[in-house]
Design a protein around this motif. Structure first.
Motif, PDB file in Angstrom:
ATOM      1  N   VAL A 205       0.851  -1.198   0.000  1.00  0.00           N
ATOM      2  CA  VAL A 205       0.000   0.000   0.000  1.00  0.00           C
ATOM      3  C   VAL A 205       0.881   1.241   0.000  1.00  0.00           C
ATOM      4  O   VAL A 205       2.046   1.194   0.391  1.00  0.00           O
ATOM      5  N   LYS A 206       0.301   2.323  -0.424  1.00  0.00           N
ATOM      6  CA  LYS A 206       1.035   3.587  -0.463  1.00  0.00           C
ATOM      7  C   LYS A 206       1.312   4.067   0.963  1.00  0.00           C
ATOM      8  O   LYS A 206       0.424   4.002   1.821  1.00  0.00           O
ATOM      9  N   PRO A 207       2.544   4.526   1.252  1.00  0.00           N
ATOM     10  CA  PRO A 207       2.857   4.995   2.619  1.00  0.00           C
ATOM     11  C   PRO A 207       1.912   6.100   3.067  1.00  0.00           C
ATOM     12  O   PRO A 207       1.605   7.017   2.291  1.00  0.00           O
ATOM     13  N   LEU A 208       1.451   6.014   4.296  1.00  0.00           N
ATOM     14  CA  LEU A 208       0.581   7.054   4.835  1.00  0.00           C
ATOM     15  C   LEU A 208       1.389   8.315   5.122  1.00  0.00           C
ATOM     16  O   LEU A 208       2.570   8.251   5.501  1.00  0.00           O
ATOM     17  N   LYS A 209       0.744   9.453   4.972  1.00  0.00           N
ATOM     18  CA  LYS A 209       1.410  10.736   5.200  1.00  0.00           C
ATOM     19  C   LYS A 209       1.339  11.099   6.689  1.00  0.00           C
ATOM     20  O   LYS A 209       0.258  11.057   7.281  1.00  0.00           O
ATOM     21  N   ALA A 235      10.733   3.977   8.153  1.00  0.00           N
ATOM     22  CA  ALA A 235      10.906   2.579   8.556  1.00  0.00           C
ATOM     23  C   ALA A 235       9.588   1.944   8.971  1.00  0.00           C
ATOM     24  O   ALA A 235       9.417   0.723   8.869  1.00  0.00           O
ATOM     25  N   ALA A 236       8.643   2.770   9.416  1.00  0.00           N
ATOM     26  CA  ALA A 236       7.356   2.263   9.885  1.00  0.00           C
ATOM     27  C   ALA A 236       6.308   2.164   8.784  1.00  0.00           C
ATOM     28  O   ALA A 236       5.191   1.720   9.023  1.00  0.00           O
ATOM     29  N   GLY A 237       6.667   2.588   7.563  1.00  0.00           N
ATOM     30  CA  GLY A 237       5.711   2.504   6.467  1.00  0.00           C
ATOM     31  C   GLY A 237       4.964   3.797   6.213  1.00  0.00           C
ATOM     32  O   GLY A 237       3.876   3.789   5.625  1.00  0.00           O
ATOM     33  N   GLY A 238       5.544   4.918   6.622  1.00  0.00           N
ATOM     34  CA  GLY A 238       4.918   6.216   6.396  1.00  0.00           C
ATOM     35  C   GLY A 238       5.835   7.158   5.650  1.00  0.00           C
ATOM     36  O   GLY A 238       6.958   6.794   5.272  1.00  0.00           O
ATOM     37  N   LYS A 239       5.364   8.384   5.446  1.00  0.00           N
ATOM     38  CA  LYS A 239       6.167   9.416   4.798  1.00  0.00           C
ATOM     39  C   LYS A 239       5.961  10.725   5.546  1.00  0.00           C
ATOM     40  O   LYS A 239       4.823  11.195   5.699  1.00  0.00           O
ATOM     41  N   ASN A 240       7.054  11.287   6.034  1.00  0.00           N
ATOM     42  CA  ASN A 240       6.993  12.567   6.726  1.00  0.00           C
ATOM     43  C   ASN A 240       6.635  13.657   5.717  1.00  0.00           C
ATOM     44  O   ASN A 240       7.334  13.832   4.718  1.00  0.00           O
ATOM     45  N   ILE A 241       5.549  14.393   5.960  1.00  0.00           N
ATOM     46  CA  ILE A 241       5.130  15.412   4.995  1.00  0.00           C
ATOM     47  C   ILE A 241       6.133  16.565   4.902  1.00  0.00           C
ATOM     48  O   ILE A 241       6.081  17.361   3.956  1.00  0.00           O
ATOM     49  N   ALA A 242       7.061  16.650   5.862  1.00  0.00           N
ATOM     50  CA  ALA A 242       8.068  17.722   5.843  1.00  0.00           C
ATOM     51  C   ALA A 242       9.456  17.180   5.518  1.00  0.00           C
ATOM     52  O   ALA A 242      10.459  17.806   5.849  1.00  0.00           O
ATOM     53  N   ALA A 259      -2.044  21.611   2.823  1.00  0.00           N
ATOM     54  CA  ALA A 259      -1.913  21.214   1.421  1.00  0.00           C
ATOM     55  C   ALA A 259      -1.424  19.773   1.291  1.00  0.00           C
ATOM     56  O   ALA A 259      -1.801  19.061   0.353  1.00  0.00           O
ATOM     57  N   ARG A 260      -0.607  19.336   2.248  1.00  0.00           N
ATOM     58  CA  ARG A 260      -0.055  17.981   2.184  1.00  0.00           C
ATOM     59  C   ARG A 260      -0.944  16.952   2.884  1.00  0.00           C
ATOM     60  O   ARG A 260      -0.685  15.767   2.821  1.00  0.00           O
ATOM     61  N   ASN A 261      -1.951  17.446   3.569  1.00  0.00           N
ATOM     62  CA  ASN A 261      -3.055  16.627   4.099  1.00  0.00           C
ATOM     63  C   ASN A 261      -2.586  15.339   4.789  1.00  0.00           C
ATOM     64  O   ASN A 261      -2.819  14.232   4.290  1.00  0.00           O
ATOM     65  N   PRO A 262      -1.974  15.447   5.957  1.00  0.00           N
ATOM     66  CA  PRO A 262      -1.485  14.240   6.644  1.00  0.00           C
ATOM     67  C   PRO A 262      -2.607  13.296   7.078  1.00  0.00           C
ATOM     68  O   PRO A 262      -3.708  13.740   7.416  1.00  0.00           O
ATOM     69  N   ASP A 263      -2.296  12.001   7.044  1.00  0.00           N
ATOM     70  CA  ASP A 263      -3.236  10.980   7.520  1.00  0.00           C
ATOM     71  C   ASP A 263      -3.099  10.761   9.020  1.00  0.00           C
ATOM     72  O   ASP A 263      -4.051  10.343   9.680  1.00  0.00           O
ATOM     73  N   LEU A 264      -1.890  11.028   9.537  1.00  0.00           N
ATOM     74  CA  LEU A 264      -1.575  10.734  10.938  1.00  0.00           C
ATOM     75  C   LEU A 264      -0.710  11.845  11.514  1.00  0.00           C
ATOM     76  O   LEU A 264       0.165  12.379  10.825  1.00  0.00           O
ATOM     77  N   ILE A 265      -0.965  12.177  12.767  1.00  0.00           N
ATOM     78  CA  ILE A 265      -0.156  13.171  13.476  1.00  0.00           C
ATOM     79  C   ILE A 265       0.611  12.477  14.596  1.00  0.00           C
ATOM     80  O   ILE A 265       0.037  11.689  15.358  1.00  0.00           O
ATOM     81  N   ILE A 266       1.911  12.759  14.673  1.00  0.00           N
ATOM     82  CA  ILE A 266       2.718  12.320  15.818  1.00  0.00           C
ATOM     83  C   ILE A 266       2.967  13.541  16.685  1.00  0.00           C
ATOM     84  O   ILE A 266       3.572  14.519  16.240  1.00  0.00           O
ATOM     85  N   MET A 267       2.486  13.483  17.884  1.00  0.00           N
ATOM     86  CA  MET A 267       2.681  14.587  18.827  1.00  0.00           C
ATOM     87  C   MET A 267       3.878  14.285  19.722  1.00  0.00           C
ATOM     88  O   MET A 267       3.990  13.191  20.283  1.00  0.00           O
ATOM     89  N   VAL A 268       4.797  15.252  19.826  1.00  0.00           N
ATOM     90  CA  VAL A 268       5.928  15.103  20.738  1.00  0.00           C
ATOM     91  C   VAL A 268       5.420  15.385  22.146  1.00  0.00           C
ATOM     92  O   VAL A 268       4.941  16.484  22.438  1.00  0.00           O
ATOM     93  N   ASP A 269       5.515  14.394  23.008  1.00  0.00           N
ATOM     94  CA  ASP A 269       4.909  14.475  24.336  1.00  0.00           C
ATOM     95  C   ASP A 269       5.910  14.984  25.364  1.00  0.00           C
ATOM     96  O   ASP A 269       6.860  14.302  25.714  1.00  0.00           O
ATOM     97  N   SER A 321       4.350   1.996  13.288  1.00  0.00           N
ATOM     98  CA  SER A 321       3.956   0.940  12.357  1.00  0.00           C
ATOM     99  C   SER A 321       2.620   0.319  12.755  1.00  0.00           C
ATOM    100  O   SER A 321       1.754   0.072  11.900  1.00  0.00           O
ATOM    101  N   ALA A 322       2.446   0.058  14.044  1.00  0.00           N
ATOM    102  CA  ALA A 322       1.194  -0.535  14.531  1.00  0.00           C
ATOM    103  C   ALA A 322       0.006   0.380  14.232  1.00  0.00           C
ATOM    104  O   ALA A 322      -1.075  -0.075  13.836  1.00  0.00           O
ATOM    105  N   GLN A 323       0.211   1.696  14.410  1.00  0.00           N
ATOM    106  CA  GLN A 323      -0.871   2.653  14.134  1.00  0.00           C
ATOM    107  C   GLN A 323      -1.184   2.695  12.634  1.00  0.00           C
ATOM    108  O   GLN A 323      -2.352   2.732  12.233  1.00  0.00           O
ATOM    109  N   ILE A 324      -0.142   2.684  11.815  1.00  0.00           N
ATOM    110  CA  ILE A 324      -0.335   2.696  10.362  1.00  0.00           C
ATOM    111  C   ILE A 324      -1.075   1.435   9.916  1.00  0.00           C
ATOM    112  O   ILE A 324      -1.989   1.488   9.083  1.00  0.00           O
ATOM    113  N   ASN A 325      -0.703   0.285  10.472  1.00  0.00           N
ATOM    114  CA  ASN A 325      -1.388  -0.969  10.145  1.00  0.00           C
ATOM    115  C   ASN A 325      -2.866  -0.912  10.520  1.00  0.00           C
ATOM    116  O   ASN A 325      -3.736  -1.358   9.763  1.00  0.00           O
TER     117      ASN A 325
END
Length: 334
Positions: A205-209, A235-242, A259-269, A321-325
């Motif tokens: 599948v196409k890497p999630l943004k 490495a997890a199967g995604g693509k960093n929009i930046a 404009a790059r419309n991410p599928d997933l957000i990683i928040m630095v905690d 990776s687990a979240q993308i899956n």
């Protein structure tokens, strides 16, 4: 018989001489493209930041750490950081001064550019070398030195990759004479990542943004091309929009995120706000309120130590990776 004894003595003497030479000459490793000699098996090390401290601990070098710096002043108030702060003396809550370091009389400083040192600042490998203190520089941060020295485009344009982490562990193994341990750690990490990559390739599948959100209201502070999150996301199967932003970390307009419309957000905690707080903030920003990640409430949190080069990177890849899956399965079920 006499010849055998003499030969044995010669071999012993040669071995002792080699060991003595090694001890007196130290260990030389490549640091940001330059050979740097460290005392054999340093025992009084100052380590900057939680991620580099965890590298030392992973190699069983707990007793070589004399002091740490740069943890309490940057809101890294996780349980892991609190354990370190109780265990080791912190010489500075943020970046240490030259005086902070010299008063400890260390035999090595472990830090990085923008991790306790800055180009043209008071604390640099050159300033410490005047006091016979060698500096090991975090590999991911060498890009700042390369740019400052105007190293060729090939070096400047190389995106962050996990091999940079392996390089640090390998070099530390050599410096502290725990090479077998370093090799085993790297081998275990590679097995984990190879398994994840095989799983991702099988999905075809196409890497999630993915968008990394550190902080910022007017403009988000995010990870760019040279930051470790780019490597972890890939490495997890995604693509960093930046991943085309020529920086390790920096700000970009919200309009670019939209404009790059991410599928997933990683928040630095940083333990300062929850993922729900962040999502509420993003929903209030018209430019990004309608992105896929915000609409579908797709956000995960990872600590600072998981997104900067260090042992926690491997588990971070597993989490991403687990979240993308899970997201791929959600799409298929619909």
């Amino acid at each position: 018989m006499k010849k055998s004894v003499l030969l044995l003595l010669a071999i012993v003497c040669l071995t002792m001489t080699s060991a003595f030479a090694k001890d007196t000459q130290g260990i030389t490793v490549d640091v940001c493209g330059q050979p740097v000699t460290f005392p054999t098996n340093p025992k009084q090390v100052i380590v900057h930041d939680i991620n580099m401290t965890e590298m030392m601990l992973t190699l069983g070098l707990d007793d070589r750490i004399k002091a740490i710096s740069g943890i309490s002043g940057w809101y890294k108030t996780s349980e892991r950081s609190q354990v370190l702060l109780k265990r080791y003396h912190e010489i500075s809550p943020k970046s240490p001064t030259l005086e902070n370091i010299l008063v400890q009389s260390p035999d090595m400083f472990f830090a990085g550019w923008n991790y306790g040192m800055r180009m043209g600042g008071e604390v640099t490998p050159q300033s410490l070398a005047r006091f016979n203190i060698p500096t090991y520089i975090l590999s991911e941060s060498c890009i700042h030195q390369n740019k400052a020295k105007n190293v060729g485009a090939a070096a400047e344009n190389q995106a962050a990759n996990i091999a940079l982490l392996y390089n640090d562990i390998s070099n530390l193994g050599k410096i502290f004479q725990v090479e077998d341990k370093a090799h085993q750690v790297i081998a275990d990490w590679k097995k984990t990542l190879e398994r994840i990559q095989i799983e991702q390739k099988a999905k075809q599948v196409k890497p999630l943004k993915v968008f990394v959100y550190d902080s910022g209201d007017d403009k988000p502070f995010t990870a760019g091309k040279f930051g470790m999150p780019t490597a972890l996301i890939s490495a997890a199967g995604g693509k960093n929009i930046a991943d085309d932003i020529e920086a390790s970390w920096g700000t970009i307009p919200w309009e670019i995120v939209a404009a790059r419309n991410p599928d997933l957000i990683i928040m630095v905690d940083y333990n300062q706000q929850t993922s729900q707080d962040v999502m509420a903030k993003l929903r209030a920003i018209p430019a990004v309120a309608n992105t896929a990640a915000v609409i579908n409430n797709q956000i995960i949190t990872l600590g600072y130590e998981a997104l900067t080069p260090g042992p926690a990177n491997i588990h971070a890849v597993e989490i991403i990776s687990a979240q993308i899956n899970a997201m791929h399965q959600q799409k298929q079920s619909h």
